[in-house]
Design a protein around this motif. Sequence first.
Motif, PDB file in Angstrom:
ATOM      1  N   GLY A  38      18.937  52.645  62.320  1.00 51.54           N
ATOM      2  CA  GLY A  38      20.068  52.767  61.412  1.00 51.54           C
ATOM      3  C   GLY A  38      21.115  51.680  61.529  1.00 51.54           C
ATOM      4  N   ALA A  39      21.007  50.778  62.494  1.00 47.11           N
ATOM      5  CA  ALA A  39      22.012  49.729  62.666  1.00 47.11           C
ATOM      6  C   ALA A  39      21.957  48.706  61.532  1.00 47.11           C
ATOM      7  N   ASP A  40      20.771  48.439  61.004  1.00 46.24           N
ATOM      8  CA  ASP A  40      20.600  47.490  59.901  1.00 46.24           C
ATOM      9  C   ASP A  40      20.418  48.295  58.615  1.00 46.24           C
ATOM     10  N   TYR A  41      21.527  48.629  57.965  1.00 45.07           N
ATOM     11  CA  TYR A  41      21.494  49.466  56.764  1.00 45.07           C
ATOM     12  C   TYR A  41      22.213  48.719  55.654  1.00 45.07           C
ATOM     13  N   GLU A  42      21.433  48.085  54.782  1.00 43.01           N
ATOM     14  CA  GLU A  42      21.997  47.233  53.738  1.00 43.01           C
ATOM     15  C   GLU A  42      22.552  48.018  52.552  1.00 43.01           C
ATOM     16  N   LYS A  43      22.201  49.271  52.409  1.00 42.40           N
ATOM     17  CA  LYS A  43      22.614  50.070  51.255  1.00 42.40           C
ATOM     18  C   LYS A  43      23.566  51.185  51.685  1.00 42.40           C
ATOM     19  N   LEU A  44      24.656  50.815  52.354  1.00 39.72           N
ATOM     20  CA  LEU A  44      25.624  51.817  52.836  1.00 39.72           C
ATOM     21  C   LEU A  44      26.179  52.663  51.710  1.00 39.72           C
ATOM     22  N   SER A  45      26.282  52.083  50.511  1.00 36.77           N
ATOM     23  CA  SER A  45      26.835  52.847  49.382  1.00 36.77           C
ATOM     24  C   SER A  45      25.926  54.020  49.012  1.00 36.77           C
ATOM     25  N   GLU A  46      24.632  53.903  49.267  1.00 36.89           N
ATOM     26  CA  GLU A  46      23.715  54.997  48.975  1.00 36.89           C
ATOM     27  C   GLU A  46      23.996  56.206  49.863  1.00 36.89           C
ATOM     28  N   ALA A  47      24.401  55.951  51.092  1.00 35.81           N
ATOM     29  CA  ALA A  47      24.649  57.058  52.031  1.00 35.81           C
ATOM     30  C   ALA A  47      25.803  57.941  51.547  1.00 35.81           C
ATOM     31  N   THR A  48      26.800  57.315  50.929  1.00 39.42           N
ATOM     32  CA  THR A  48      27.944  58.102  50.458  1.00 39.42           C
ATOM     33  C   THR A  48      27.633  58.899  49.198  1.00 39.42           C
ATOM     34  N   GLN A  49      26.540  58.551  48.517  1.00 36.14           N
ATOM     35  CA  GLN A  49      26.173  59.254  47.288  1.00 36.14           C
ATOM     36  C   GLN A  49      25.202  60.407  47.538  1.00 36.14           C
ATOM     37  N   LEU A  50      24.741  60.563  48.755  1.00 37.00           N
ATOM     38  CA  LEU A  50      23.822  61.655  49.068  1.00 37.00           C
ATOM     39  C   LEU A  50      24.595  62.983  49.110  1.00 37.00           C
ATOM     40  N   PRO A  51      23.995  64.064  48.581  1.00 36.54           N
ATOM     41  CA  PRO A  51      24.688  65.362  48.611  1.00 36.54           C
ATOM     42  C   PRO A  51      24.935  65.821  50.037  1.00 36.54           C
ATOM     43  N   LYS A  52      25.973  66.651  50.193  1.00 40.99           N
ATOM     44  CA  LYS A  52      26.304  67.190  51.523  1.00 40.99           C
ATOM     45  C   LYS A  52      25.457  68.387  51.840  1.00 40.99           C
TER      46      LYS A  52
END
Length: 192
Positions: free
Chosen positions: A178-192
Amino acid sequence: MKKLLNYTLIGILALIPVVVILQIILFVKDRFGDLFQFVYGYSDNYFVTFLLFGVSFTLITFIGHRVSLGRFSIIAGFENLIERIPLLSTIYRVTKKLVHMIAGHELKEPREVVYVEYPKEGLWVPAYVTNKVEDRYILFVPTSPNPTSGFAVIVHESKIIKSDMSIEQVTSFIISVGADYEKLSEATQLPK
């Protein structure tokens, strides 16, 4: 003492990628050295050794060209023979499918990466789409840090979220834990 151990641990973690790359380079060098010794064992002449390498390279390239055109009957004959042997046919068929999947050959659709809730709801992990059947996705959920081990799961298309990550990006994400994660914006769009 605590700082000394902390620095030692940081040093070890910093050297792991270097050691892994060096191990891969040494492995490849050893295999080429073994091959060279094997070929050189037939003749003590460097010219003959390089000639044998050249002929081998040309032959392998020719076979690859003919196979890509579907015109190499020796490989087809070998496959027909293997298909008649129960255990070997299964191993050969699965290995061939995996190689084609990784290389991208014979795919009707491009390789995809999706997010799926695994191992339970609320925990999202990236997964490789290996196949589709109607509204079901067959996924390979790799485990960190080794992307070749993992779980095969079948999920309904409503249970996945498509990702813009490439195969290379998700593989790097998994290997780096998980240290090399180029799509950080995708993580914030995942449902809780």
